[in-house]
Design a protein around this motif. Structure first.
Motif, mmCIF file in Angstrom:
data_model
loop_
_atom_site.group_PDB
_atom_site.id
_atom_site.type_symbol
_atom_site.label_atom_id
_atom_site.label_comp_id
_atom_site.label_asym_id
_atom_site.label_seq_id
_atom_site.Cartn_x
_atom_site.Cartn_y
_atom_site.Cartn_z
ATOM 1 N N ALA A 247 0.812 -1.376 0.135
ATOM 2 C CA ALA A 247 -0.079 0.122 -0.051
ATOM 3 C C ALA A 247 0.877 1.388 0.007
ATOM 4 C CB ALA A 247 -0.942 -0.100 1.259
ATOM 5 N N TYR A 248 1.011 1.982 1.051
ATOM 6 C CA TYR A 248 1.583 3.353 1.093
ATOM 7 C C TYR A 248 2.483 3.165 2.422
ATOM 8 C CZ TYR A 248 -1.920 4.751 -2.249
ATOM 9 O OH TYR A 248 -2.872 4.803 -3.274
ATOM 10 N N GLY A 249 3.474 4.026 2.379
ATOM 11 C CA GLY A 249 4.360 4.064 3.534
ATOM 12 C C GLY A 249 3.513 5.203 4.511
ATOM 13 N N ILE A 250 2.934 6.337 3.932
ATOM 14 C CA ILE A 250 2.234 7.287 4.361
ATOM 15 C C ILE A 250 1.097 7.575 3.508
ATOM 16 C CG2 ILE A 250 1.998 9.819 5.378
ATOM 17 C CD1 ILE A 250 5.063 9.312 5.983
ATOM 18 N N HIS A 251 -0.297 7.727 3.881
ATOM 19 C CA HIS A 251 -1.357 8.156 3.267
ATOM 20 C C HIS A 251 -2.288 9.043 4.116
ATOM 21 C CE1 HIS A 251 -5.023 6.862 0.426
ATOM 22 N NE2 HIS A 251 -4.534 8.025 0.268
ATOM 23 N N LEU A 252 -2.352 10.379 3.826
ATOM 24 C CA LEU A 252 -3.047 11.394 4.621
ATOM 25 C C LEU A 252 -3.705 12.313 3.515
ATOM 26 C CD1 LEU A 252 0.107 12.334 6.875
ATOM 27 C CD2 LEU A 252 -1.945 10.702 7.583
ATOM 28 N N THR A 253 -5.214 12.660 4.169
ATOM 29 C CA THR A 253 -5.969 13.520 3.216
ATOM 30 C C THR A 253 -6.188 14.816 4.293
ATOM 31 O OG1 THR A 253 -6.748 11.629 2.084
ATOM 32 C CG2 THR A 253 -8.214 13.641 2.380
ATOM 33 N N GLY A 254 -6.072 16.004 3.396
ATOM 34 C CA GLY A 254 -6.736 17.038 3.999
ATOM 35 C C GLY A 254 -6.044 17.661 5.175
#
Length: 326
Positions: free
Chosen positions: A64-71
């Protein structure tokens, strides 16, 4: 509100950890050695938060992702080391996700980070963010298409990518565009070295559907298909950029020949609409390997400026990441 700190480590080493979730404003994630497998995300969130810092961590990610952030607002990711564990040396063409993927995190500060393997950073629908001092090695892209793998900025306003180094070993990487800006308004790419692009249909830097983006003082060397490209764009400028030491139509990893018969150092292209107002200022090339060409421009596209045959040149000194422990 006081800052909420967890797993803060001052021992000079990383502290082993599993996945982390951001759950409030003002959190600091520091000094962790995060390892996730399968489809897990190293650092995710339960919502959108303010004044979060992720610093001095090592993140091993896989599917998936190392980091996944929104907004997020006032987000900082600094002094982190991202290591992709989904492929070994020479294991290429595997669909991989990004070391970090940020969406709508306006004004984010991404400072002094390193990425090894997998896909590079992905900044989506953001404004006024800065990614400075980043080293990316052996980007692997997305499957057989070869797209992705580098640093991507789709749908952004005034992004900045500064002081960067992308190094791809030709027998390990599976890279599309090393750097891609798509549908961006404004923006700066400055002071970087791109060494290695073995994609048959990618570029060291691709500006596509953009307007008023400026690229300066970037060297692209050991490229397969294109050095620097503009497509469907308006009033984009390259200044003091050098494209050199091309690979010609050399086969790399069985990926096939380039999509063009004579891969160009610079290109001004129509992918559905004309690129107009492109400016090449004090840019040059060294293309010792045949077949190749200096410049490609589709009918209807316009530019100003000339390109200079530089002969052999010494590439600019790259930024080299140095670990900083909490």
């Amino acid at each position: 509100m006081s800052k909420k700190t967890f797993f803060y480590n001052r021992s000079g080493m990383y502290t082993p950890s599993g996945a982390i979730s951001i759950t409030a404003n003002n959190q600091i994630v520091s000094g962790l050695d995060i390892t996730v497998s399968g489809g897990a995300v190293g650092i995710s969130s339960s919502g959108s938060y303010d004044n979060v810092k992720i610093q001095k961590c090592r993140i091993h990610w896989r599917g998936a992702y190392g980091i996944h952030l929104t907004g997020f607002t006032n987000l900082e990711i600094s002094d982190c080391d991202f290591v992709f564990t989904g492929a070994t040396s020479g294991d290429i063409g595997t669909e991989t996700n990004n070391c970090f993927r940020l969406y709508g995190c306006n004004g984010a500060q991404i400072l002094r980070n390193r990425v090894t393997g997998g896909n590079g950073p992905f900044f989506d629908t953001m404004s006024n963010h800065v990614c400075q001092y980043i080293q990316c090695t052996n980007m692997q892209g997305s499957g057989a298409s070869g797209y992705g793998g580098g640093i991507a900025h789709p749908n952004c306003t005034n992004p900045s990518l500064l002081d960067f180094y992308i190094k791809n070993d030709l027998n390990k990487a599976w890279t599309g565009d090393n750097i891609n800006l798509y549908n961006c308004t404004g923006g700066t790419i400055s002071r970087g070295l791109i060494d290695g692009n073995n994609c048959y249909n990618g570029a060291c830097i691709q500006l596509q559907n953009d307007s008023s983006v400026n690229v300066d003082n970037v060297d692209g060397i050991n490229w397969h298909q294109q050095g620097f490209s503009v497509a469907n764009a308006l009033n984009c400028t390259y200044t003091s950029c050098r494209a050199g030491y091309n690979l010609g139509n050399t086969l790399e990893q069985g990926r096939g020949t380039t999509s063009g018969a004579t891969p160009p150092a610079f290109a001004n292209e129509n992918y559905g609409s004309n690129s107009t107002g492109t400016v090449w200022t004090s840019c040059g090339y060294y293309i010792p390997t045949a077949p190749s060409s200096i410049y490609w421009e589709d009918t209807g596209c316009t530019h100003t400026g000339t390109l200079t045959n530089l002969g052999a040149f010494t590439p600019r000194t790259p930024y080299i990441w140095v670990p900083v422990y909490a």
